[in-house]
Design a protein around this motif. Structure first.
Motif, PDB file in Angstrom:
ATOM      1  N   GLN A   1       0.683  -1.323   0.019  1.00  0.00           N
ATOM      2  CA  GLN A   1      -0.068   0.098   0.112  1.00  0.00           C
ATOM      3  C   GLN A   1       0.817   1.066   0.014  1.00  0.00           C
ATOM      4  O   GLN A   1       0.357   2.359   0.063  1.00  0.00           O
ATOM      5  N   GLY A   2       2.259   1.198   0.067  1.00  0.00           N
ATOM      6  CA  GLY A   2       3.112   2.258   0.114  1.00  0.00           C
ATOM      7  C   GLY A   2       3.081   2.852   1.334  1.00  0.00           C
ATOM      8  O   GLY A   2       3.582   4.236   1.497  1.00  0.00           O
ATOM      9  N   LEU A   3       2.745   2.404   2.519  1.00  0.00           N
ATOM     10  CA  LEU A   3       2.904   3.138   3.845  1.00  0.00           C
ATOM     11  C   LEU A   3       4.542   2.752   4.163  1.00  0.00           C
ATOM     12  O   LEU A   3       5.095   1.958   3.707  1.00  0.00           O
ATOM     13  N   PRO A   4       4.618   3.648   5.058  1.00  0.00           N
ATOM     14  CA  PRO A   4       6.372   3.572   5.385  1.00  0.00           C
ATOM     15  C   PRO A   4       6.902   2.209   5.883  1.00  0.00           C
ATOM     16  O   PRO A   4       6.060   1.642   6.503  1.00  0.00           O
ATOM     17  N   PRO A   5       7.769   1.637   5.231  1.00  0.00           N
ATOM     18  CA  PRO A   5       8.257   0.205   5.649  1.00  0.00           C
ATOM     19  C   PRO A   5       8.594   0.125   7.065  1.00  0.00           C
ATOM     20  O   PRO A   5       8.430  -1.080   7.628  1.00  0.00           O
ATOM     21  N   ILE A   6       8.934   1.115   7.851  1.00  0.00           N
ATOM     22  CA  ILE A   6       9.325   0.796   9.261  1.00  0.00           C
ATOM     23  C   ILE A   6       7.918   0.369  10.003  1.00  0.00           C
ATOM     24  O   ILE A   6       8.033  -0.226  10.984  1.00  0.00           O
ATOM     25  N   PHE A   7       6.743   0.583   9.470  1.00  0.00           N
ATOM     26  CA  PHE A   7       5.427   0.294  10.319  1.00  0.00           C
ATOM     27  C   PHE A   7       5.699  -1.274  10.093  1.00  0.00           C
ATOM     28  O   PHE A   7       5.060  -2.060  10.960  1.00  0.00           O
ATOM     29  N   ALA A   8       5.817  -1.854   8.874  1.00  0.00           N
ATOM     30  CA  ALA A   8       6.047  -3.454   8.756  1.00  0.00           C
ATOM     31  C   ALA A   8       7.130  -3.888   9.948  1.00  0.00           C
ATOM     32  O   ALA A   8       6.810  -4.818  10.498  1.00  0.00           O
ATOM     33  N   TRP A   9       8.107  -3.245   9.693  1.00  0.00           N
ATOM     34  CA  TRP A   9       9.339  -3.646  10.411  1.00  0.00           C
ATOM     35  C   TRP A   9       9.162  -3.799  12.041  1.00  0.00           C
ATOM     36  O   TRP A   9       9.227  -4.613  12.623  1.00  0.00           O
ATOM     37  N   ARG A  10       8.524  -2.706  12.389  1.00  0.00           N
ATOM     38  CA  ARG A  10       8.323  -2.875  13.983  1.00  0.00           C
ATOM     39  C   ARG A  10       6.781  -3.684  14.353  1.00  0.00           C
ATOM     40  O   ARG A  10       6.817  -4.323  15.372  1.00  0.00           O
ATOM     41  N   LEU A  11       6.025  -4.000  13.298  1.00  0.00           N
ATOM     42  CA  LEU A  11       4.847  -4.695  13.664  1.00  0.00           C
ATOM     43  C   LEU A  11       5.313  -6.337  13.727  1.00  0.00           C
ATOM     44  O   LEU A  11       5.064  -6.916  14.411  1.00  0.00           O
ATOM     45  N   ALA A  12       6.492  -6.509  12.943  1.00  0.00           N
ATOM     46  CA  ALA A  12       6.966  -7.858  13.136  1.00  0.00           C
ATOM     47  C   ALA A  12       7.855  -8.290  14.428  1.00  0.00           C
ATOM     48  O   ALA A  12       8.097  -9.348  14.609  1.00  0.00           O
ATOM     49  N   ARG A  13       8.100  -7.223  15.068  1.00  0.00           N
ATOM     50  CA  ARG A  13       8.875  -7.610  16.280  1.00  0.00           C
ATOM     51  C   ARG A  13       8.231  -6.757  17.590  1.00  0.00           C
ATOM     52  O   ARG A  13       8.790  -7.185  18.497  1.00  0.00           O
ATOM     53  N   GLY A  14       7.029  -6.346  17.145  1.00  0.00           N
ATOM     54  CA  GLY A  14       6.541  -5.878  18.410  1.00  0.00           C
ATOM     55  C   GLY A  14       7.042  -4.673  19.194  1.00  0.00           C
ATOM     56  O   GLY A  14       7.214  -4.749  20.458  1.00  0.00           O
ATOM     57  N   MET A  15       7.569  -4.048  18.484  1.00  0.00           N
ATOM     58  CA  MET A  15       8.490  -2.949  18.785  1.00  0.00           C
ATOM     59  C   MET A  15       7.679  -1.570  18.691  1.00  0.00           C
ATOM     60  O   MET A  15       6.868  -1.417  17.715  1.00  0.00           O
ATOM     61  N   GLU A  16       8.457  -0.409  19.477  1.00  0.00           N
ATOM     62  CA  GLU A  16       7.494   0.884  19.166  1.00  0.00           C
ATOM     63  C   GLU A  16       8.447   1.631  18.730  1.00  0.00           C
ATOM     64  O   GLU A  16       8.657   2.061  17.458  1.00  0.00           O
ATOM     65  N   PHE A  17       9.510   2.612  19.311  1.00  0.00           N
ATOM     66  CA  PHE A  17      10.215   3.856  18.694  1.00  0.00           C
ATOM     67  C   PHE A  17      11.311   3.055  17.999  1.00  0.00           C
ATOM     68  O   PHE A  17      12.397   3.034  18.627  1.00  0.00           O
ATOM     69  N   ALA A  18      11.051   2.542  16.727  1.00  0.00           N
ATOM     70  CA  ALA A  18      12.387   2.055  16.070  1.00  0.00           C
ATOM     71  C   ALA A  18      13.642   3.060  15.683  1.00  0.00           C
ATOM     72  O   ALA A  18      14.627   3.098  15.547  1.00  0.00           O
ATOM     73  N   GLU A  19      12.905   4.333  15.731  1.00  0.00           N
ATOM     74  CA  GLU A  19      13.964   5.472  15.295  1.00  0.00           C
ATOM     75  C   GLU A  19      14.220   6.576  16.341  1.00  0.00           C
ATOM     76  O   GLU A  19      14.275   7.577  16.201  1.00  0.00           O
ATOM     77  N   ARG A  20      14.013   6.120  17.605  1.00  0.00           N
ATOM     78  CA  ARG A  20      14.167   6.836  18.819  1.00  0.00           C
ATOM     79  C   ARG A  20      15.495   7.687  18.711  1.00  0.00           C
ATOM     80  O   ARG A  20      15.545   8.809  19.054  1.00  0.00           O
ATOM     81  N   ALA A  21      16.431   6.954  18.113  1.00  0.00           N
ATOM     82  CA  ALA A  21      17.821   7.570  18.527  1.00  0.00           C
ATOM     83  C   ALA A  21      18.320   8.546  17.418  1.00  0.00           C
ATOM     84  O   ALA A  21      19.243   9.453  17.494  1.00  0.00           O
ATOM     85  N   ASP A  22      17.212   8.852  16.466  1.00  0.00           N
ATOM     86  CA  ASP A  22      17.713   9.661  15.150  1.00  0.00           C
ATOM     87  C   ASP A  22      17.723  11.280  15.941  1.00  0.00           C
ATOM     88  O   ASP A  22      18.227  12.034  15.353  1.00  0.00           O
ATOM     89  N   ASP A  23      16.762  11.587  16.858  1.00  0.00           N
ATOM     90  CA  ASP A  23      16.560  12.743  17.201  1.00  0.00           C
ATOM     91  C   ASP A  23      15.816  12.903  18.658  1.00  0.00           C
ATOM     92  O   ASP A  23      14.717  13.032  18.961  1.00  0.00           O
ATOM     93  N   PRO A  24      16.520  12.188  19.640  1.00  0.00           N
ATOM     94  CA  PRO A  24      15.957  12.229  21.066  1.00  0.00           C
ATOM     95  C   PRO A  24      15.470  13.263  21.770  1.00  0.00           C
ATOM     96  O   PRO A  24      14.649  13.192  22.675  1.00  0.00           O
TER      97      PRO A  24
END
Length: 270
Positions: A241-264
């Motif tokens: 559907q063209g949604l941000p791939p990070i949504f699929a990445w974190r859904l598969a891992r049950g994780m929240e802030f995958a990019e927290r370190a980019d700009d804390p």
């Protein structure tokens, strides 16, 4: 009576179907939903249509509110500029695709629901956007339950399930004013409980399994359920559907802030 309480489905039709099947095997008498039917996931219309067709009592979630209000209701705190950008993309994607009748359904949802001494909210009794975290100050947590005037408050929004018992307590308030005698008030509150039911469609407890809660109104027993499902199908649909791939990445891992370190230090200002 056995209740099933679900929340935060986020357009994940595969997860919703799996949870509804599990609820059926557990023979629940009634289902309550705490909102966030849309957002992040690829099937917002199908999820809303399923909830509506089953006539499930449902609260309005923060994403539901944002879609109805045109993003003006946002009180979020994205952990980074990149996360905020992707969240806005998901809002816009969802806003462009939902059907008029789905938008009307989301707009008509109540903020809170009640069944005798049980309360149902998305975030807290005062806001769909407030997180009732397990680490919340005990007095503040008690205030939220007393504000709702219930014994058990069911909530979602954090995507992490937990049960918090607030034991019997006597609270004292002492007031001293010049030229007035000191006044002291005490009141006793029985056991109160906050039950966070986690997330059906975007779990963040470290595993990809959908979560929900069973509650027995006769015994007050709470059971946190984890339901495995074919999350890879939803992940692929997110990409298709063209949604941000990070949504699929974190859904598969049950994780929240995958990019927290980019700009804390970033906090959303909308």
């Amino acid at each position: 009576m056995k209740l099933a309480v679900i929340s935060c489905i986020h357009g994940n039709y595969e997860a919703l179907n799996a949870v509804l099947s599990d609820i059926d095997t557990q023979k629940a008498d009634q289902i309550y939903c705490l909102g966030d039917l849309v957002g992040y996931g690829p099937y917002p219309n199908a999820v809303v249509e399923m909830i509506c067709s089953l006539d499930i009592p449902t609260c309005q979630g923060c994403w539901d509110e944002d879609i109805v209000e045109g993003l003006n209701a946002c009180e979020c705190s994205y952990p980074s500029q990149l996360a905020e950008k992707r969240g806005r993309l998901a809002h816009e994607w969802t806003n462009q695709r939902i059907h008029p009748e789905v938008r009307a359904y989301l707009a008509a949802l109540p903020m809170t629901l009640r069944l005798e001494n049980l309360g149902f909210v998305h975030g807290s009794p005062s806001s769909q956007h407030e997180y009732l975290l397990p680490s919340m100050d005990g007095f503040a947590a008690l205030e939220r339950v007393l504000f709702a005037d219930v014994d058990v408050l069911f909530c979602g929004h954090t995507h992490v399930p937990y049960v918090r018992d607030i034991e019997d307590a006597t609270l004292s308030v002492r007031v001293h004013q010049p030229d007035h005698s000191e006044r002291q008030h005490q009141f006793h509150t029985p056991l109160k409980r906050i039950v966070n039911v986690g997330s059906v469609g975007e779990p963040r407890h470290g595993r990809p399994h959908a979560t929900y809660v069973l509650y027995d109104t006769d015994t007050t027993q709470v059971v946190l359920r984890e339901v495995p499902y074919d999350y890879a199908k939803t992940c692929q649909a997110i990409l298709d559907q063209g949604l941000p791939p990070i949504f699929a990445w974190r859904l598969a891992r049950g994780m929240e802030f995958a990019e927290r370190a980019d700009d804390p230090n970033h906090v959303c200002q909308r």
